[in-house]
Write an enzyme that holds these catalytic residues in place. Sequence first.
Site, PDB file in Angstrom:
ATOM      1  N   LYS A   1      -9.491  85.671 -86.069  1.00  0.00           N
ATOM      2  CA  LYS A   1     -10.160  84.805 -85.088  1.00  0.00           C
ATOM      3  C   LYS A   1     -10.418  83.425 -85.690  1.00  0.00           C
ATOM      4  CE  LYS A   1     -14.487  84.467 -82.527  1.00  0.00           C
ATOM      5  NZ  LYS A   1     -15.760  85.106 -82.205  1.00  0.00           N
TER       6      LYS A   1
ATOM      7  N   GLU B   1      -8.744  87.242 -97.175  1.00  0.00           N
ATOM      8  CA  GLU B   1      -7.891  88.422 -97.319  1.00  0.00           C
ATOM      9  C   GLU B   1      -6.649  88.302 -96.439  1.00  0.00           C
ATOM     10  OE1 GLU B   1     -11.115  88.387 -96.758  1.00  0.00           O
ATOM     11  OE2 GLU B   1     -12.177  89.959 -97.890  1.00  0.00           O
TER      12      GLU B   1
ATOM     13  N   GLY C   1     -15.789  89.542 -83.401  1.00  0.00           N
ATOM     14  CA  GLY C   1     -14.733  90.291 -84.088  1.00  0.00           C
ATOM     15  C   GLY C   1     -14.813  91.786 -83.843  1.00  0.00           C
ATOM     16  N   ARG C   2     -16.002  92.363 -84.041  1.00  0.00           N
ATOM     17  CA  ARG C   2     -16.116  93.832 -83.953  1.00  0.00           C
ATOM     18  C   ARG C   2     -16.082  94.344 -82.515  1.00  0.00           C
ATOM     19  NH1 ARG C   2     -20.368  91.222 -85.868  1.00  0.00           N
ATOM     20  NH2 ARG C   2     -22.384  91.270 -84.817  1.00  0.00           N
TER      21      ARG C   2
ATOM     22  N   GLU D   1     -23.003  96.273 -88.319  1.00  0.00           N
ATOM     23  CA  GLU D   1     -22.945  94.810 -88.380  1.00  0.00           C
ATOM     24  C   GLU D   1     -23.713  94.208 -87.197  1.00  0.00           C
ATOM     25  OE1 GLU D   1     -19.618  92.015 -90.304  1.00  0.00           O
ATOM     26  OE2 GLU D   1     -18.993  92.805 -88.381  1.00  0.00           O
TER      27      GLU D   1
ATOM     28  N   HIS E   1     -16.532 121.704 -94.335  1.00  0.00           N
ATOM     29  CA  HIS E   1     -16.256 122.216 -95.684  1.00  0.00           C
ATOM     30  C   HIS E   1     -16.678 121.215 -96.739  1.00  0.00           C
ATOM     31  CE1 HIS E   1     -13.848 125.573 -94.060  1.00  0.00           C
ATOM     32  NE2 HIS E   1     -13.722 124.723 -93.044  1.00  0.00           N
TER      33      HIS E   1
ATOM     34  N   LYS F   1     -19.693  86.274 -99.514  1.00  0.00           N
ATOM     35  CA  LYS F   1     -18.451  85.481 -99.437  1.00  0.00           C
ATOM     36  C   LYS F   1     -18.579  84.231-100.305  1.00  0.00           C
ATOM     37  CE  LYS F   1     -16.885  86.381 -94.716  1.00  0.00           C
ATOM     38  NZ  LYS F   1     -16.659  85.755 -93.441  1.00  0.00           N
TER      39      LYS F   1
END
Length: 533
Positions: free
Chosen positions: A212, A218, A269-270, A356, A387, A502
């Site tokens: 965005k 990254e 974003g999320r 977030e 398990h 960041k």
Amino acid sequence: MESDWKDWQNTGAYRRLLELARNPYDLTAPDALIKDGRLTRYICRTDVLSLHYATQRVDDQVLACLQELADECGLIHQFAAMRRGAVMNSIAGFASENRQVLHTACRDLFSDKPAEPAASGQARKEIEKVKTFLEEVEKGKLCNKQKEAFTTMVHIGIGGSDLGPRSMFEALRPFGLQGREVFFISNVDPDDAAGVLRKVDLRRTLVNIVSKSGTTLETLANETIIRRAFTDAGLDPSLHCLAVTGEGSPMDNPEKYLRSFHMYDYIGGRYSVTSMVGVVMLGFYLGLDQVMDFLRGASMMDMVAENPHIKENMPLLLALLGVWNHNFLEAPTLAVLPYSQALHRFPAHLQQCDMESNGKSVTRQGRPVSAKTGPVLWGEPGTNGQHAFYQLLHQGTEIVPVEFIGFRKSQYSEDLVIDGTTSQHKLLANLLAQSVAMATGQTSDNPNRNFPGNRPNSIILADQLNPLTMGALLALYEAKIVFQGFLWDINSFDQEGVQLGKVLAGRFLKHMNGRKTQANTLEMAVLQATKLI
Ligand code: G6Q
């Protein structure tokens, strides 16, 4: 939104709920689950999903108070205002993103009167662009230099530009068009890109670069790595790379990309899976018709979320049950446990979406909150988790509320009857058994075999995990999270908390590439202590 806001801890409903929480419904009492038709009364249904909450520690009185709380705090009004374009991503009186919140507009495409026509219009335009792009790929108009069809997509993005799309892809894998495959690169760990590059034939590959902001370290690093791989292979990356980015971002440069698609600043974003962030990749893999089913499922749930009655409004009910467990019964975490292997990345997506959004400690007026906000959310698919960590869920000292997710039918319909039951039966029997065991517990003379019970849980059920139900499930959780944020009076749409790390990473990098050499900084001291320079 000041006029819709009310301090939830200053309501009559809040005070009554505090009283009721002293003696919550005892799920371990004889017949506790079947009394008063509870198993059939405590079900909330939508067209495709049902929420079974008889195994929560609530009774009619608690539910009535939760309804009052929702009414007093204007939760439906706030949700409706959000869908209609109110500026809800803000902190009054302080610098903030100050934006509308319109992820719902991306799927508000199925009525003549969308709640926010301008944003839905932009969504429609982008979908038209995807449609043309997909037709060109399908008909071979868009192909590689050797006139071969593109078969593979590599989706590059991180955080909201990765978790949602990736979890939806995994959930809907069986519905893919024949011959199509998708891979994901998100981590700046060079092994992530290297691992994917080993698996793909670059000549037949489209790369979907999703950011965005167009500035994420990254994603830009991984874009550079993959572009280099194309040039090293004698291929022109601009004939293989697509971009999904914000209008006007540094990545909004159509000359560098085969095709560019836009998302807008009013989509966080999320919350962006149903925007171009998810739609380009899902369109390539599933075809546009199935993506439209996915969007339709989400849109259906957005409509449900405007129903004022909590017993008919699944996201609101799920949100309020969560608040009951977290704020009144004081459970600090929430486990989402899908009994579906295809949903193995869904808890990771929800973890971002919830934590977030609601991991906040100031109100929308910038004041410290006076109650707990978002819980720690975690989860893994059942039966695998049984398990592994369920021991703590049954007998640990921490009470962990659970949201189980299950489907009556499997996706591939490939199953075998073994000892009289199919694997799908075995999966569902385990889901139901866990729900009942956590609720009712079991007494024993042997203290080590005593199950205290009263572990609250719900089951979200559908017939099958498909594009429509996945869309509904996604929107269910998005709206749940938003409702909780409204109640806690926090801004669920920004993420200032990720900034500090960041900035510090940038400072460490400056030392690592030798641009900063003074030994007297904290970063330098840490790097030396860890022998990283
Ligand atoms: C989500 C966050 C965050 C974001 C990533 C990627 O709500 O804002 O997870 O999605 O940092 O950002 P870009 O899409 O800008 O690369």
